[in-house]
Design a protein around this motif. Structure first.
Motif, PDB file in Angstrom:
ATOM      1  N   SER A 158      -7.678  -9.323  -3.955  1.00  9.18           N
ATOM      2  CA  SER A 158      -6.798  -9.821  -2.901  1.00  9.18           C
ATOM      3  C   SER A 158      -7.522 -10.063  -1.579  1.00  9.18           C
ATOM      4  O   SER A 158      -6.974 -10.668  -0.683  1.00  9.18           O
ATOM      5  CB  SER A 158      -5.636  -8.853  -2.676  1.00  9.18           C
ATOM      6  OG  SER A 158      -6.120  -7.630  -2.145  1.00  9.18           O
ATOM      7  N   TYR A 208      -6.152  -0.299  -8.994  1.00  8.35           N
ATOM      8  CA  TYR A 208      -5.886  -0.488  -7.566  1.00  8.35           C
ATOM      9  C   TYR A 208      -7.105  -1.067  -6.859  1.00  8.35           C
ATOM     10  O   TYR A 208      -6.980  -1.959  -6.026  1.00  8.35           O
ATOM     11  CB  TYR A 208      -5.467   0.830  -6.929  1.00  8.35           C
ATOM     12  CG  TYR A 208      -5.188   0.732  -5.458  1.00  8.35           C
ATOM     13  CD1 TYR A 208      -4.203  -0.127  -4.974  1.00  8.35           C
ATOM     14  CD2 TYR A 208      -5.906   1.475  -4.543  1.00  8.35           C
ATOM     15  CE1 TYR A 208      -3.942  -0.226  -3.615  1.00  8.35           C
ATOM     16  CE2 TYR A 208      -5.655   1.386  -3.189  1.00  8.35           C
ATOM     17  CZ  TYR A 208      -4.678   0.532  -2.732  1.00  8.35           C
ATOM     18  OH  TYR A 208      -4.440   0.426  -1.386  1.00  8.35           O
ATOM     19  N   LEU A 209      -8.290  -0.567  -7.195  1.00 10.55           N
ATOM     20  CA  LEU A 209      -9.497  -1.101  -6.574  1.00 10.55           C
ATOM     21  C   LEU A 209      -9.731  -2.553  -6.974  1.00 10.55           C
ATOM     22  O   LEU A 209     -10.183  -3.364  -6.162  1.00 10.55           O
ATOM     23  CB  LEU A 209     -10.701  -0.231  -6.932  1.00 10.55           C
ATOM     24  CG  LEU A 209     -10.718   1.158  -6.312  1.00 10.55           C
ATOM     25  CD1 LEU A 209     -11.924   1.952  -6.802  1.00 10.55           C
ATOM     26  CD2 LEU A 209     -10.708   1.081  -4.808  1.00 10.55           C
ATOM     27  N   THR A 210      -9.407  -2.893  -8.218  1.00  8.33           N
ATOM     28  CA  THR A 210      -9.503  -4.286  -8.652  1.00  8.33           C
ATOM     29  C   THR A 210      -8.535  -5.153  -7.884  1.00  8.33           C
ATOM     30  O   THR A 210      -8.880  -6.261  -7.448  1.00  8.33           O
ATOM     31  CB  THR A 210      -9.229  -4.391 -10.164  1.00  8.33           C
ATOM     32  OG1 THR A 210     -10.166  -3.553 -10.862  1.00  8.33           O
ATOM     33  CG2 THR A 210      -9.373  -5.814 -10.656  1.00  8.33           C
ATOM     34  N   TYR A 211      -7.319  -4.672  -7.697  1.00  8.29           N
ATOM     35  CA  TYR A 211      -6.329  -5.400  -6.901  1.00  8.29           C
ATOM     36  C   TYR A 211      -6.828  -5.631  -5.477  1.00  8.29           C
ATOM     37  O   TYR A 211      -6.723  -6.730  -4.936  1.00  8.29           O
ATOM     38  CB  TYR A 211      -5.008  -4.632  -6.888  1.00  8.29           C
ATOM     39  CG  TYR A 211      -4.068  -5.083  -5.803  1.00  8.29           C
ATOM     40  CD1 TYR A 211      -3.379  -6.286  -5.899  1.00  8.29           C
ATOM     41  CD2 TYR A 211      -3.887  -4.314  -4.659  1.00  8.29           C
ATOM     42  CE1 TYR A 211      -2.535  -6.706  -4.886  1.00  8.29           C
ATOM     43  CE2 TYR A 211      -3.044  -4.721  -3.644  1.00  8.29           C
ATOM     44  CZ  TYR A 211      -2.370  -5.922  -3.765  1.00  8.29           C
ATOM     45  OH  TYR A 211      -1.542  -6.339  -2.771  1.00  8.29           O
ATOM     46  N   LEU A 212      -7.392  -4.593  -4.866  1.00  7.75           N
ATOM     47  CA  LEU A 212      -7.908  -4.723  -3.504  1.00  7.75           C
ATOM     48  C   LEU A 212      -9.066  -5.716  -3.444  1.00  7.75           C
ATOM     49  O   LEU A 212      -9.174  -6.510  -2.508  1.00  7.75           O
ATOM     50  CB  LEU A 212      -8.361  -3.366  -2.965  1.00  7.75           C
ATOM     51  CG  LEU A 212      -7.271  -2.383  -2.591  1.00  7.75           C
ATOM     52  CD1 LEU A 212      -7.902  -1.071  -2.141  1.00  7.75           C
ATOM     53  CD2 LEU A 212      -6.374  -2.948  -1.518  1.00  7.75           C
ATOM     54  N   PHE A 213      -9.939  -5.667  -4.442  1.00 10.13           N
ATOM     55  CA  PHE A 213     -11.092  -6.560  -4.467  1.00 10.13           C
ATOM     56  C   PHE A 213     -10.670  -8.012  -4.640  1.00 10.13           C
ATOM     57  O   PHE A 213     -11.183  -8.908  -3.980  1.00 10.13           O
ATOM     58  CB  PHE A 213     -12.048  -6.143  -5.584  1.00 10.13           C
ATOM     59  CG  PHE A 213     -13.265  -7.001  -5.694  1.00 10.13           C
ATOM     60  CD1 PHE A 213     -14.273  -6.925  -4.735  1.00 10.13           C
ATOM     61  CD2 PHE A 213     -13.414  -7.885  -6.745  1.00 10.13           C
ATOM     62  CE1 PHE A 213     -15.391  -7.729  -4.828  1.00 10.13           C
ATOM     63  CE2 PHE A 213     -14.531  -8.691  -6.845  1.00 10.13           C
ATOM     64  CZ  PHE A 213     -15.529  -8.607  -5.886  1.00 10.13           C
ATOM     65  N   ASP A 269       0.821  -1.208   0.000  1.00  9.42           N
ATOM     66  CA  ASP A 269       0.000   0.000   0.000  1.00  9.42           C
ATOM     67  C   ASP A 269       0.856   1.259   0.000  1.00  9.42           C
ATOM     68  O   ASP A 269       0.508   2.256  -0.646  1.00  9.42           O
ATOM     69  CB  ASP A 269      -0.941   0.008   1.202  1.00  9.42           C
ATOM     70  CG  ASP A 269      -2.007  -1.072   1.106  1.00  9.42           C
ATOM     71  OD1 ASP A 269      -2.463  -1.342  -0.018  1.00  9.42           O
ATOM     72  OD2 ASP A 269      -2.377  -1.624   2.153  1.00  9.42           O
ATOM     73  N   SER A 280       0.860   4.049  -2.886  1.00  7.14           N
ATOM     74  CA  SER A 280       0.611   5.461  -2.549  1.00  7.14           C
ATOM     75  C   SER A 280       1.712   6.365  -3.093  1.00  7.14           C
ATOM     76  O   SER A 280       1.433   7.436  -3.649  1.00  7.14           O
ATOM     77  CB  SER A 280       0.509   5.636  -1.039  1.00  7.14           C
ATOM     78  OG  SER A 280      -0.592   4.944  -0.540  1.00  7.14           O
ATOM     79  N   SER A 286      -5.686   4.058 -13.198  1.00  3.36           N
ATOM     80  CA  SER A 286      -4.860   3.618 -12.075  1.00  3.36           C
ATOM     81  C   SER A 286      -5.715   3.318 -10.852  1.00  3.36           C
ATOM     82  O   SER A 286      -5.498   2.320 -10.159  1.00  3.36           O
ATOM     83  CB  SER A 286      -3.820   4.673 -11.721  1.00  3.36           C
ATOM     84  OG  SER A 286      -2.985   4.914 -12.813  1.00  3.36           O
ATOM     85  N   LEU A 287      -6.696   4.172 -10.581  1.00  2.00           N
ATOM     86  CA  LEU A 287      -7.599   3.943  -9.461  1.00  2.00           C
ATOM     87  C   LEU A 287      -8.399   2.661  -9.666  1.00  2.00           C
ATOM     88  O   LEU A 287      -8.553   1.859  -8.742  1.00  2.00           O
ATOM     89  CB  LEU A 287      -8.537   5.131  -9.274  1.00  2.00           C
ATOM     90  CG  LEU A 287      -9.610   4.969  -8.191  1.00  2.00           C
ATOM     91  CD1 LEU A 287      -8.973   4.853  -6.815  1.00  2.00           C
ATOM     92  CD2 LEU A 287     -10.592   6.111  -8.238  1.00  2.00           C
ATOM     93  N   CYS A 288      -8.905   2.446 -10.872  1.00  2.00           N
ATOM     94  CA  CYS A 288      -9.662   1.221 -11.157  1.00  2.00           C
ATOM     95  C   CYS A 288      -8.777  -0.014 -10.991  1.00  2.00           C
ATOM     96  O   CYS A 288      -9.225  -1.033 -10.456  1.00  2.00           O
ATOM     97  CB  CYS A 288     -10.240   1.273 -12.567  1.00  2.00           C
ATOM     98  SG  CYS A 288     -11.563   2.470 -12.754  1.00  2.00           S
TER      99      CYS A 288
END
Length: 68
Positions: free
Chosen positions: A67, A60-65, A22, A26, A56-58
């Motif tokens: 993982s 990162y959110l996909t990565y978070l979802f 993270d 960031s 980039s935001l999409c």
């Protein structure tokens, strides 16, 4: 800046290695934002920079979802 600096002076602050990715993301986002501002005219983010930041935001959110 004193929120973490002052407690670190009083006692040691532990760092969980799970937050490393993270922190890297960031810092990368901050550098990407700086790049997008610099390529824009008049210190503004142009349409291309906005699309890059949104993708980039999409990502990162996909990565978070995925993982979680």
């Amino acid at each position: 800046l004193l929120i973490l600096g002052l407690p670190a002076l009083i006692s040691t602050v532990t760092f969980a290695s799970g937050y490393l990715i993270d922190i890297i993301i960031s810092l990368s986002a901050a550098l990407l934002l700086l790049f997008c501002v610099l390529i824009g005219r008049g210190n503004k983010i142009n349409r291309v920079g906005g699309v890059i930041m949104l993708l980039s935001l999409c990502g990162y959110l996909t990565y978070l979802f995925l993982s979680a």
